[in-house]
Every structure is written in structure tokens, then in C-alpha cells.
Design a protein around this motif. Structure first.
Motif, PDB file in Angstrom:
ATOM      1  N   VAL A  31      11.944  -8.746   6.213  1.00  0.00           N
ATOM      2  CA  VAL A  31      11.240  -7.970   7.238  1.00  0.00           C
ATOM      3  C   VAL A  31       9.754  -7.997   6.928  1.00  0.00           C
ATOM      4  CG1 VAL A  31      13.202  -6.450   7.741  1.00  0.00           C
ATOM      5  CG2 VAL A  31      11.555  -5.786   5.983  1.00  0.00           C
ATOM      6  N   GLU A  32       8.970  -7.581   7.887  1.00  0.00           N
ATOM      7  CA  GLU A  32       7.518  -7.513   7.721  1.00  0.00           C
ATOM      8  C   GLU A  32       7.146  -6.272   6.922  1.00  0.00           C
ATOM      9  OE1 GLU A  32       5.202  -9.779   8.715  1.00  0.00           O
ATOM     10  OE2 GLU A  32       6.941 -11.023   9.246  1.00  0.00           O
ATOM     11  N   SER A  33       6.061  -6.405   6.161  1.00  0.00           N
ATOM     12  CA  SER A  33       5.565  -5.283   5.364  1.00  0.00           C
ATOM     13  C   SER A  33       4.544  -4.441   6.123  1.00  0.00           C
ATOM     14  CB  SER A  33       4.920  -5.787   4.075  1.00  0.00           C
ATOM     15  OG  SER A  33       3.728  -6.491   4.378  1.00  0.00           O
ATOM     16  N   GLY A  34       3.926  -5.034   7.132  1.00  0.00           N
ATOM     17  CA  GLY A  34       2.899  -4.326   7.873  1.00  0.00           C
ATOM     18  C   GLY A  34       1.558  -4.266   7.159  1.00  0.00           C
ATOM     19  N   ARG A  52       8.605  -1.816   4.685  1.00  0.00           N
ATOM     20  CA  ARG A  52       9.753  -2.709   4.462  1.00  0.00           C
ATOM     21  C   ARG A  52      11.059  -1.909   4.472  1.00  0.00           C
ATOM     22  NH1 ARG A  52       8.611  -7.908   2.809  1.00  0.00           N
ATOM     23  NH2 ARG A  52       6.505  -8.294   2.044  1.00  0.00           N
ATOM     24  N   ALA A  53      11.085  -0.783   3.765  1.00  0.00           N
ATOM     25  CA  ALA A  53      12.299   0.043   3.713  1.00  0.00           C
ATOM     26  C   ALA A  53      12.700   0.507   5.112  1.00  0.00           C
ATOM     27  CB  ALA A  53      12.075   1.236   2.784  1.00  0.00           C
ATOM     28  N   ALA A  54      11.738   1.000   5.873  1.00  0.00           N
ATOM     29  CA  ALA A  54      12.024   1.469   7.230  1.00  0.00           C
ATOM     30  C   ALA A  54      12.467   0.328   8.135  1.00  0.00           C
ATOM     31  CB  ALA A  54      10.791   2.164   7.812  1.00  0.00           C
ATOM     32  N   ASN A  55      11.829  -0.833   7.999  1.00  0.00           N
ATOM     33  CA  ASN A  55      12.178  -1.973   8.855  1.00  0.00           C
ATOM     34  C   ASN A  55      13.576  -2.513   8.589  1.00  0.00           C
ATOM     35  OD1 ASN A  55       9.856  -1.898  10.357  1.00  0.00           O
ATOM     36  ND2 ASN A  55       8.806  -3.490   9.194  1.00  0.00           N
ATOM     37  N   VAL A  67      15.522  -0.461   1.329  1.00  0.00           N
ATOM     38  CA  VAL A  67      14.677  -0.484   0.141  1.00  0.00           C
ATOM     39  C   VAL A  67      13.514  -1.434   0.386  1.00  0.00           C
ATOM     40  CG1 VAL A  67      14.551  -0.993  -2.330  1.00  0.00           C
ATOM     41  CG2 VAL A  67      16.677  -0.073  -1.348  1.00  0.00           C
ATOM     42  N   GLY A  68      12.322  -0.972   0.082  1.00  0.00           N
ATOM     43  CA  GLY A  68      11.140  -1.816   0.149  1.00  0.00           C
ATOM     44  C   GLY A  68      10.494  -1.886  -1.221  1.00  0.00           C
ATOM     45  N   ILE A  69      10.145  -3.098  -1.623  1.00  0.00           N
ATOM     46  CA  ILE A  69       9.464  -3.312  -2.901  1.00  0.00           C
ATOM     47  C   ILE A  69       8.206  -4.101  -2.599  1.00  0.00           C
ATOM     48  CG2 ILE A  69       9.589  -4.360  -5.183  1.00  0.00           C
ATOM     49  CD1 ILE A  69      12.683  -4.163  -4.930  1.00  0.00           C
ATOM     50  N   GLU A  70       7.095  -3.634  -3.114  1.00  0.00           N
ATOM     51  CA  GLU A  70       5.822  -4.308  -2.843  1.00  0.00           C
ATOM     52  C   GLU A  70       5.001  -4.404  -4.122  1.00  0.00           C
ATOM     53  OE1 GLU A  70       3.808  -6.397  -0.101  1.00  0.00           O
ATOM     54  OE2 GLU A  70       5.459  -5.114   0.559  1.00  0.00           O
TER      55      GLU A  70
END
Length: 170
Positions: A31-34, A52-55, A67-70
Motif C-alpha cells: 500500500v502507499e505510505s502517503g 500504511r497500517a490504515a491503508n 501494520v505499518g512499518i516505516e
């Protein structure tokens, strides 16, 4: 339980697999990170992880957690230099948890290139004469001669972000 990781990077999926319950299904969901390809500052790096987590949940609402990891670069008050930072966000669609991994100062020559607008992964590939370091040991592993294991470092950030969902302290 189904957990979606907002990235196609296999290191990030494995990092999440390390810290969720054994019977969970962990899937990569690109997904996109924005945010920019090279997040700058803690706020932008956290925003990328949250987005990322929301997407993940936008892509498939049947996930129990997104889960989003950046990874980003940031400065810390009271220190000199530019640091590699790692942030994770976990959401169930209502609440969001945050966690951070280790941070390490970038060598001056690498930091200058990143400050000039380059992305850390390609700079590291150039310096090391490799390709795809971000999907292997990452800058953290390379800059510490393997003393920081990228998968383990990211799993630490995810474990911190899971706190509100696995304990009653929050």
C-alpha cells in the motif's frame, strides 16, 4: 487472526510474524505510505507507518490488524548528525499503537547525500556496491557489521506498537 503488513518487503512481513500469536496469518499488502520515498523527521516517518497500517484495512476490511512499518531519517535534540529511525503503527480500525526500533547515526558522507535529497537505501547500495539492501540487512545491518538484525529491529518496533492490543495497561 489475519494481520496485514502494509508493504511488499519480505523483511517487514517476517518482522511482524515474529511478534504476533502463532496461529495468526500474516500477509503482505503493498500500500502507499502517503509520504515521500525517504521520510524525513519523526513526524513524517510516523505518518507513513500510520498511513500504511490504515491503508491495509482499506484494502481489505477482513484483517484484524493493519501494520505499518516505516524507516526514515531524523535528528535528535542534543546530538549531532542524522539518524536512521524505525517506526511502526498497528491499528484495528479504531485504536492505533506506536512503537520505535533502534536508531543509529549515519556516517557523515552518507548523511550528506541523504540531506541533499537521496534515499538512504539506494545510497547504501551505491556505497556497498549492492542492490536491494532494504530487502535484506538494511542500512542498520550494514552500518553495524550485522550487530543490528533488521528483522529483529523492526519486530521490536512492531511489538511496541502492539502493546495497546495485548495488555490492559493502555
Amino acid at each position: 487472526m489475519r494481520v496485514g503488513v502494509g508493504s511488499g518487503n519480505p523483511v517487514k512481513r517476517r518482522a511482524v510474524t515474529r511478534v504476533v500469536v502463532d496461529d495468526a496469518t500474516v500477509e503482505s499488502v503493498p500500500v502507499e505510505s502517503g509520504v515521500g520515498e525517504q521520510p524525513r523527521g519523526h513526524a513524517e516517518t510516523i505518518e507513513g507507518a500510520e498511513t500504511r497500517a490504515a491503508n491495509v484495512l482499506v484494502a481489505d476490511s477482513d484483517y484484524d490488524f493493519g501494520v505499518g512499518i516505516e524507516g526514515g531519517v531524523a535528528e535528535f535534540e542534543g546530538t549531532d548528525g542524522l539518524f536512521l529511525v524505525m517506526w511502526a503503527a498497528v491499528t484495528d480500525g479504531g485504536r492505533v499503537g506506536h512503537g520505535a526500533g533502534p536508531s543509529l547515526r549515519l556516517p557523515t558522507s552518507i548523511a550528506e547525500r541523504v540531506r541533499d535529497g537521496a534515499e538512504l537505501g539506494p545510497v547504501m547500495d551505491d556505497v556497498l556496491g549492492t542492490e536491494g539492501i532494504a530487502e535484506r540487512e538494511g542500512a542498520a545491518g550494514a552500518l553495524t557489521d550485522g550487530r543490528i538484525d533488521r528483522e529483529e529491529a523492526l519486530s521490536t518496533a512492531v511489538a511496541g506498537a502492539l502493546g495497546p492490543f495485548v495488555t490492559d495497561f493502555y
